[in-house]
Design an enzyme around this catalytic site. Structure first.
Site, PDB file in Angstrom:
ATOM      1  N   GLY A 148      -4.953  -1.972  -6.200  1.00 22.06           N
ATOM      2  CA  GLY A 148      -3.900  -1.786  -7.212  1.00 22.06           C
ATOM      3  C   GLY A 148      -2.658  -1.128  -6.630  1.00 22.06           C
ATOM      4  O   GLY A 148      -2.043  -0.272  -7.264  1.00 22.06           O
ATOM      5  N   VAL A 199       4.299   3.972   0.318  1.00 22.55           N
ATOM      6  CA  VAL A 199       5.640   3.682   0.837  1.00 22.55           C
ATOM      7  C   VAL A 199       5.983   2.240   0.438  1.00 22.55           C
ATOM      8  O   VAL A 199       5.250   1.622  -0.318  1.00 22.55           O
ATOM      9  CB  VAL A 199       5.700   3.856   2.377  1.00 22.55           C
ATOM     10  CG1 VAL A 199       5.759   5.315   2.757  1.00 22.55           C
ATOM     11  CG2 VAL A 199       4.537   3.161   3.046  1.00 22.55           C
ATOM     12  N   ALA A 234      12.061  -0.414  -0.226  1.00 20.93           N
ATOM     13  CA  ALA A 234      13.294  -1.200  -0.062  1.00 20.93           C
ATOM     14  C   ALA A 234      12.938  -2.680  -0.067  1.00 20.93           C
ATOM     15  O   ALA A 234      11.900  -3.074   0.477  1.00 20.93           O
ATOM     16  CB  ALA A 234      13.977  -0.840   1.254  1.00 20.93           C
ATOM     17  N   LEU A 252      -0.622  -5.658   2.669  1.00 21.62           N
ATOM     18  CA  LEU A 252      -0.913  -5.117   4.000  1.00 21.62           C
ATOM     19  C   LEU A 252      -2.209  -5.676   4.572  1.00 21.62           C
ATOM     20  O   LEU A 252      -2.380  -5.711   5.786  1.00 21.62           O
ATOM     21  CB  LEU A 252      -0.975  -3.587   3.924  1.00 21.62           C
ATOM     22  CG  LEU A 252       0.378  -2.939   3.553  1.00 21.62           C
ATOM     23  CD1 LEU A 252       0.202  -1.453   3.264  1.00 21.62           C
ATOM     24  CD2 LEU A 252       1.410  -3.152   4.651  1.00 21.62           C
ATOM     25  N   THR A 267      10.663  -6.549   4.607  1.00 24.81           N
ATOM     26  CA  THR A 267      10.175  -7.900   4.313  1.00 24.81           C
ATOM     27  C   THR A 267       8.772  -7.947   3.697  1.00 24.81           C
ATOM     28  O   THR A 267       8.355  -8.996   3.218  1.00 24.81           O
ATOM     29  CB  THR A 267      10.155  -8.727   5.609  1.00 24.81           C
ATOM     30  OG1 THR A 267       9.628  -7.921   6.663  1.00 24.81           O
ATOM     31  CG2 THR A 267      11.546  -9.183   5.973  1.00 24.81           C
ATOM     32  N   LYS A 300      20.775  -2.468  -3.726  1.00 26.98           N
ATOM     33  CA  LYS A 300      20.891  -2.518  -2.262  1.00 26.98           C
ATOM     34  C   LYS A 300      21.626  -3.798  -1.885  1.00 26.98           C
ATOM     35  O   LYS A 300      21.186  -4.885  -2.269  1.00 26.98           O
ATOM     36  CB  LYS A 300      19.470  -2.505  -1.670  1.00 26.98           C
ATOM     37  CG  LYS A 300      19.425  -2.868  -0.196  1.00 26.98           C
ATOM     38  CD  LYS A 300      18.001  -2.865   0.336  1.00 26.98           C
ATOM     39  CE  LYS A 300      17.941  -3.380   1.756  1.00 26.98           C
ATOM     40  NZ  LYS A 300      16.575  -3.501   2.280  1.00 26.98           N
ATOM     41  N   ALA A 325       0.902  -4.910  -3.900  1.00 35.65           N
ATOM     42  CA  ALA A 325       0.406  -6.287  -3.791  1.00 35.65           C
ATOM     43  C   ALA A 325      -0.479  -6.643  -4.981  1.00 35.65           C
ATOM     44  O   ALA A 325      -0.307  -7.702  -5.609  1.00 35.65           O
ATOM     45  CB  ALA A 325      -0.352  -6.463  -2.482  1.00 35.65           C
ATOM     46  N   SER A 362      -8.921   2.014  -6.861  1.00 35.73           N
ATOM     47  CA  SER A 362      -9.599   3.299  -6.722  1.00 35.73           C
ATOM     48  C   SER A 362      -8.563   4.409  -6.619  1.00 35.73           C
ATOM     49  O   SER A 362      -7.800   4.468  -5.653  1.00 35.73           O
ATOM     50  CB  SER A 362     -10.467   3.266  -5.456  1.00 35.73           C
ATOM     51  OG  SER A 362     -10.726   4.568  -5.018  1.00 35.73           O
ATOM     52  N   ILE A 390       7.231  -6.662   1.008  1.00 33.76           N
ATOM     53  CA  ILE A 390       7.062  -6.961  -0.417  1.00 33.76           C
ATOM     54  C   ILE A 390       7.459  -8.421  -0.656  1.00 33.76           C
ATOM     55  O   ILE A 390       6.853  -9.127  -1.466  1.00 33.76           O
ATOM     56  CB  ILE A 390       7.868  -5.968  -1.283  1.00 33.76           C
ATOM     57  CG1 ILE A 390       7.234  -4.580  -1.139  1.00 33.76           C
ATOM     58  CG2 ILE A 390       7.919  -6.399  -2.748  1.00 33.76           C
ATOM     59  CD1 ILE A 390       8.038  -3.438  -1.717  1.00 33.76           C
TER      60      ILE A 390
HETATM   61  C1  LIG Z   1       5.639   3.005   6.866  1.00 31.80           C
HETATM   62  C2  LIG Z   1       5.773   1.816   5.947  1.00 31.80           C
HETATM   63  C3  LIG Z   1       6.995   1.555   5.331  1.00 31.80           C
HETATM   64  C4  LIG Z   1       7.136   0.432   4.516  1.00 31.80           C
HETATM   65  N1  LIG Z   1       8.357   0.142   3.961  1.00 31.80           N
HETATM   66  C5  LIG Z   1       8.509  -1.019   3.297  1.00 31.80           C
HETATM   67  C6  LIG Z   1       9.753  -1.384   2.745  1.00 31.80           C
HETATM   68  O1  LIG Z   1      10.726  -0.649   2.803  1.00 31.80           O
HETATM   69  N2  LIG Z   1       9.850  -2.578   2.115  1.00 31.80           N
HETATM   70  C7  LIG Z   1       8.787  -3.420   2.001  1.00 31.80           C
HETATM   71  O2  LIG Z   1       8.948  -4.521   1.474  1.00 31.80           O
HETATM   72  N3  LIG Z   1       7.579  -3.055   2.438  1.00 31.80           N
HETATM   73  C8  LIG Z   1       7.416  -1.894   3.086  1.00 31.80           C
HETATM   74  N4  LIG Z   1       6.180  -1.540   3.537  1.00 31.80           N
HETATM   75  C9  LIG Z   1       5.038  -2.355   3.171  1.00 31.80           C
HETATM   76  C10 LIG Z   1       4.632  -2.028   1.726  1.00 31.80           C
HETATM   77  O3  LIG Z   1       4.344  -0.654   1.646  1.00 31.80           O
HETATM   78  C11 LIG Z   1       3.442  -2.847   1.306  1.00 31.80           C
HETATM   79  O4  LIG Z   1       3.687  -4.204   1.533  1.00 31.80           O
HETATM   80  C12 LIG Z   1       3.148  -2.659  -0.157  1.00 31.80           C
HETATM   81  O5  LIG Z   1       3.130  -1.314  -0.515  1.00 31.80           O
HETATM   82  C13 LIG Z   1       1.843  -3.311  -0.514  1.00 31.80           C
HETATM   83  O6  LIG Z   1       0.763  -2.530  -0.121  1.00 31.80           O
HETATM   84  P1  LIG Z   1      -0.670  -3.016  -0.571  1.00 31.80           P
HETATM   85  O7  LIG Z   1      -0.691  -3.147  -2.038  1.00 31.80           O
HETATM   86  O8  LIG Z   1      -1.036  -4.190   0.247  1.00 31.80           O
HETATM   87  O9  LIG Z   1      -1.628  -1.824  -0.080  1.00 31.80           O
HETATM   88  P2  LIG Z   1      -1.907  -0.364  -0.694  1.00 31.80           P
HETATM   89  O10 LIG Z   1      -0.725   0.244  -1.309  1.00 31.80           O
HETATM   90  O11 LIG Z   1      -2.575   0.386   0.416  1.00 31.80           O
HETATM   91  O12 LIG Z   1      -2.957  -0.612  -1.842  1.00 31.80           O
HETATM   92  C14 LIG Z   1      -4.310  -0.851  -1.573  1.00 31.80           C
HETATM   93  C15 LIG Z   1      -5.093  -0.775  -2.863  1.00 31.80           C
HETATM   94  O13 LIG Z   1      -6.439  -1.124  -2.595  1.00 31.80           O
HETATM   95  C16 LIG Z   1      -7.281  -0.149  -3.196  1.00 31.80           C
HETATM   96  N5  LIG Z   1      -8.539  -0.089  -2.450  1.00 31.80           N
HETATM   97  C17 LIG Z   1      -8.718  -0.034  -1.121  1.00 31.80           C
HETATM   98  N6  LIG Z   1     -10.027   0.069  -0.837  1.00 31.80           N
HETATM   99  C18 LIG Z   1     -10.682   0.054  -2.018  1.00 31.80           C
HETATM  100  C19 LIG Z   1     -12.043   0.144  -2.398  1.00 31.80           C
HETATM  101  N7  LIG Z   1     -13.023   0.284  -1.496  1.00 31.80           N
HETATM  102  N8  LIG Z   1     -12.345   0.110  -3.700  1.00 31.80           N
HETATM  103  C20 LIG Z   1     -11.373  -0.028  -4.641  1.00 31.80           C
HETATM  104  N9  LIG Z   1     -10.069  -0.098  -4.346  1.00 31.80           N
HETATM  105  C21 LIG Z   1      -9.736  -0.054  -3.050  1.00 31.80           C
HETATM  106  C22 LIG Z   1      -6.474   1.126  -3.100  1.00 31.80           C
HETATM  107  O14 LIG Z   1      -6.951   2.121  -3.978  1.00 31.80           O
HETATM  108  C23 LIG Z   1      -5.106   0.617  -3.484  1.00 31.80           C
HETATM  109  O15 LIG Z   1      -5.004   0.516  -4.883  1.00 31.80           O
HETATM  110  C24 LIG Z   1       6.016  -0.412   4.312  1.00 31.80           C
HETATM  111  C25 LIG Z   1       4.787  -0.109   4.885  1.00 31.80           C
HETATM  112  C26 LIG Z   1       4.660   0.988   5.706  1.00 31.80           C
HETATM  113  C27 LIG Z   1       3.322   1.288   6.331  1.00 31.80           C
END
Ligand SMILES: Cc1cc2nc3c(=O)[nH]c(=O)nc-3n(C[C@H](O)[C@H](O)[C@H](O)COP(=O)(O)OP(=O)(O)OC[C@H]3O[C@@H](n4cnc5c(N)ncnc54)[C@H](O)[C@@H]3O)c2cc1C
Length: 511
Positions: A14, A49, A52, A335, A346, A80, A17, A41, A348
């Site tokens: 959650g 993070v 942008a 990610l 890029t 932006k 993505a 979770s 998001i």
């Molecule tokens: C340093 C940094 C800077 C960034 N800056 C940018 C930016 O400026 N612009 C941009 O477009 N993107 C940026 N990104 C990328 C951006 O942060 C991600 O693309 C975006 O936040 C999506 O993350 P996510 O949802 O894939 O993962 P996460 O935010 O890590 O979410 C993962 C989810 O999975 C859940 N989960 C994991 N394991 C379990 C489990 N066992 N049971 C239940 N739930 C679980 C977690 O609780 C969480 O809800 C950046 C990334 C980094 C590392």
């Protein structure tokens, strides 16, 4: 009705993505038969993070049915119009990568070719003087172009900065209102179907089991389904994109929010500066082979403008991409699917691009490999385009003041990028594919900004009268200046349309 229709979609995660996927599915799988469940979770949390973005996000909002001003207001967002790069081409230098174009084409000839020709005759201002986004950014101005706007205002393209936590919360509200089921809990086991090898169900720490036909892995870097359960493999791009850690710190700031992201290169990485309505987002992205975590945090703290608002968050990562974005009955978004580091904001967008393609290629329970292969091939191409563009920023530098920059400047880059650089260096030619995320303006801005300046221009430009080119260029430059003068300050625009603190309903404020 198809007897093989997917009935249960399970989104694991959650973060941005997971909730973007949930919001989109609540709109596009809303057929009364397909149920979407999202599991997240609180104990694990999100990466915290990713604040942008780039302009296509506006199209995502529109397609899903999200009101733009409501979204900016709910996420403490700002607008932006591009990215300012400081110290990238050389120490003490800066340039602007604008959204929208530089100038206007003339008789089908791209603007930057006219600029290159005119440069042979006289000393020219930086090409950003022909970008309304760059001019507006330098003066802190912003407005949305109204439907009857004309050039150059129509070129003031924009994206958003927002608070990542508030964005997930906002999308969650939207998706839940539209029927998405949310389960809170930590997944502790993933079970595979013994015959097909597909994911059959996930089990939560409290013993609940959630079965699904189709799973979307949005579990972040850990890749709970795509990697830990299906062992898909990861293509590591660290040899081209050597930064492998980040430290993030929010801070206060005074005055107006700038309508742009700033990226400042340091000795072993770079620092982002993202102005939101209620705080500044800051982070230092760095290469652990050249600087320790403590040193990197010190560099960040030494380069903040305001008071620190929270503890530092340290985030390790490996640049690259999952070898398959879709494996068996699992599609990975966010990610867990890969990370080309945040320099051009890029990630998001890659989520959005993945969702759009998934909706276009949505399977049934037979999982036709043609759909899966098409998806994988399109996502691979998208990732590689972005990868090459980001590598360009590291490769094209005159910096020789640190081991990190010496490594970047002298590294071998992918053949696809080298070919683009060589082509540009001769006569400034750029051939961006139709679906490519970064179009000609982006390549030109970074190449010029980082000292890849063509020796010559395309011969076809000589078909135009040189005085006509000179007059047209001057007219365009003045038009950008004149229009920007009439725009409101970015802060004023926000105050009148989408301030988070204002109880008033957003009003139209466009030119
Ligand atoms: C340093 C940094 C800077 C960034 N800056 C940018 C930016 O400026 N612009 C941009 O477009 N993107 C940026 N990104 C990328 C951006 O942060 C991600 O693309 C975006 O936040 C999506 O993350 P996510 O949802 O894939 O993962 P996460 O935010 O890590 O979410 C993962 C989810 O999975 C859940 N989960 C994991 N394991 C379990 C489990 N066992 N049971 C239940 N739930 C679980 C977690 O609780 C969480 O809800 C950046 C990334 C980094 C590392």
């Amino acid at each position: 009705m198809n007897e093989h229709e997917i009935k249960e979609v399970v989104i694991v995660g959650g973060g941005t993505a997971g909730w973007m996927a949930a919001a989109a599915f609540s709109r596009f799988l809303n057929n009364g038969r397909t149920r979407t469940t999202l599991i997240e979770s609180e104990e694990i949390g999100t990466v915290g993070v990713g604040e942008a973005t780039i302009p296509p996000l506006a199209a995502f909002n529109t397609l899903v049915g999200i009101d733009e001003m409501e979204f900016v207001r709910a996420t403490q967002g700002t607008f932006k119009v591009g990215i300012e790069f400081v110290n990238w081409g050389g120490l003490g230098e800066r340039y602007f990568h604008p959204f929208g174009s530089h100038g206007q084409d003339l008789s089908g000839i791209h603007f930057h070719q006219l600029y290159l020709r005119e440069r042979k005759r006289r000393v020219m201002q930086d090409i950003s003087a022909w970008s309304i986004s760059a001019v507006a950014a330098s003066r802190g101005k912003f407005a949305r172009a109204g439907s009857d706007a004309r050039w150059p205002l129509t070129d003031l393209h924009y994206a958003y900065h927002f608070d990542a936590g508030l964005y997930a919360k906002f999308l969650r509200g939207f998706a839940e209102r539209n029927g998405v089921r949310r389960l809170e809990g930590k997944i502790v086991d993933v079970s595979l179907d013994s015959e097909s090898g597909n994911v059959h169900s996930v089990t939560l720490a409290d013993g609940r089991t959630v079965e699904g036909d189709f799973f979307i892995d949005c579990s972040g870097f850990r890749g709970l389904l795509i990697e830990q359960a299906l062992h898909t493999g990861y293509e590591d791009w660290t040899h081209w994109l050597p930064c492998d850690r980040a430290v993030a710190l929010p801070s206060t700031y005074a005055g107006q929010p700038d309508p742009f992201t700033r990226s400042t290169a340091h000795a072993s990485g770079w620092q982002w500066r993202i102005p939101l309505q209620h705080r500044m987002g800051n982070g230092h992205v760095y290469c652990s082979a050249h600087i320790s975590d403590d040193e990197a945090e010190k560099v960040l703290r030494a380069n903040l403008e305001g008071e620190v608002l929270a503890d530092a968050r340290r985030i390790p990562f490996t640049t690259g991409r999952r070898k398959l974005s879709w494996n068996r009955n699992v599609v990975t978004l966010g990610l867990s699917s890969g990370f080309v580091e945040p320099l051009e904001s890029t990630s998001i967008h890659m989520i959005q691009a993945g969702i759009a393609r998934l909706i276009a290629l949505f399977p049934d329970k037979r999982f036709n490999p043609i759909e899966r292969d098409q998806y994988n091939s399109q996502m691979q191409t998208l990732y590689e385009w972005v990868r090459d563009f980001v590598i360009l920023h590291y490769k094209a530098t005159l910096r020789d003041d640190s081991d990190f920059w010496n490594q970047c400047r002298t590294m071998t880059v992918p053949d696809s990028l080298q070919a683009r650089i060589d082509l540009f260096r001769t006569k400034g030619r750029v051939f961006a594919e139709t679906l490519e995320l970064f179009a000609t303006t982006s390549w030109v801005a970074v190449m010029f900004g980082q000292h890849i300046v063509p020796d010559d221009y395309e011969p076809v430009v000589d078909a135009l009268d040189e005085d006509r080119i000179a007059a047209a260029l001057e007219q365009m430059r003045l038009a950008c200046l004149e229009v920007v003068e009439q725009l409101p300050d970015h802060g004023e625009f926000i105050a009148r349309t989408c301030a988070a603190t204002s109880a008033a309903k957003p009003t139209e404020f466009a030119f």
